[in-house]
Enzyme design. Structure first.
Site, short mmCIF file in Angstrom:
data_model
loop_
_atom_site.label_atom_id
_atom_site.label_comp_id
_atom_site.label_asym_id
_atom_site.label_seq_id
_atom_site.Cartn_x
_atom_site.Cartn_y
_atom_site.Cartn_z
N HIS A 166 0.82 -1.12 0.01
CA HIS A 166 0.01 0.04 -0.12
C HIS A 166 0.95 1.15 -0.14
CE1 HIS A 166 -2.86 -2.71 2.36
NE2 HIS A 166 -3.29 -2.39 1.10
N CYS A 253 -2.94 0.15 9.76
CA CYS A 253 -3.51 -0.85 9.11
C CYS A 253 -4.73 -1.38 10.43
CB CYS A 253 -2.74 -1.95 8.74
SG CYS A 253 -1.75 -1.57 7.61
#
Length: 258
Positions: A166, A253
């Site tokens: 990401h 996250c």
């Protein structure tokens, strides 16, 4: 900065999730202890935390950030439900939708061929920076951009091909004006207006920090980055993230925040 957060207790089979880290299987007792410490830091910052039950069917479901992006607006909050580029995770969307439906004012859903994971979305001020990579595609970005425009935000695409999960794997906020990042993002024009700190080679994982407003959280175990932060006036709380790192996860996250 944030008043609310949602986290999910790690499932006992978290080690069966998606990872390219090559660091082995997480120790689940230590994982649960690290997750508890993570929650405590939120509570110390005055943030109300909703802790969801583990979902054994989805070993990656502890990484709730990927399933939705929270959009704060005057008088309320909207949630943009994603469609993960990692296909085994797509069933998590309905589960998170049920969990957050009572906490937000509007839910917006990804449609068609759009793909997005929340780990690719970084909010700075009134701008969402969206990584376009293997987990988030152009259609997903365009749908998200259209959605946030309604609430007075804009979105900026950040395409990259670095072979990491990401955008926020190696890029995050230290405060409202400062970013910390790996060298791979240091020259990007999209971030030219910000003050930038570049982590040393070999400590790329430490570029995933979490700015909560009254607190700044940083991963423990990266001495050169710790020195860099100290020299630039940052005094974060350091958290051991060793077991989540094994599953390609970082500080951002593990929560949805608004």
């Amino acid at each position: 900065m944030f008043r609310n957060a949602i986290v999910r207790t790690p499932s006992r089979n978290m080690g069966q999730g998606i990872t390219e880290a090559g660091l082995g299987c997480p120790d689940m007792d230590l994982t649960l202890a690290q997750h508890k410490t993570y929650i405590e830091h939120f509570e110390q910052a005055g943030i109300s935390v909703t802790v969801l039950e583990p979902v054994e069917e989805y070993p990656d479901s502890v990484f709730v950030e990927d399933t939705a992006v929270m959009i704060p607006f005057e008088g309320g909050t909207a949630a943009f439900l994603t469609c993960p580029g990692a296909e085994p995770r797509r069933g998590e969307i309905e589960i998170i939708s049920t969990a957050i439906s009572s906490q937000v004012d509007e839910i917006i859903r990804m449609e068609g061929d759009g793909l997005m994971e929340g780990g690719d979305v970084l909010l700075m001020g009134k701008t969402f920076y969206v990584g376009i990579d293997t987990r988030t595609n152009r259609s997903g970005y365009e749908q998200f951009s259209k959605a946030v425009t309604r609430f007075g935000f804009k979105a900026v695409p950040v395409p990259f091909k670095f072979g990491m999960p990401h955008l926020k794997t190696e890029l995050s906020a230290l405060d409202e004006d400062t970013l910390i990042m790996s060298g791979r993002f240091a020259a990007r024009e999209e971030f030219a207006q910000f003050r930038k700190l570049t982590v040393p080679d070999g400590e790329e994982y430490s570029a995933n920090c979490l700015y909560l407003g009254p607190k700044l959280l940083a991963p423990a175990g990266f001495p050169a980055t710790a020195e860099l932060l100290d020299k630039n006036g940052f005094k974060p709380d350091y958290i051991d993230m060793s077991e989540f790192r094994k599953m390609d996860g970082g500080l951002t996250c593990l929560s949805l925040r608004w």
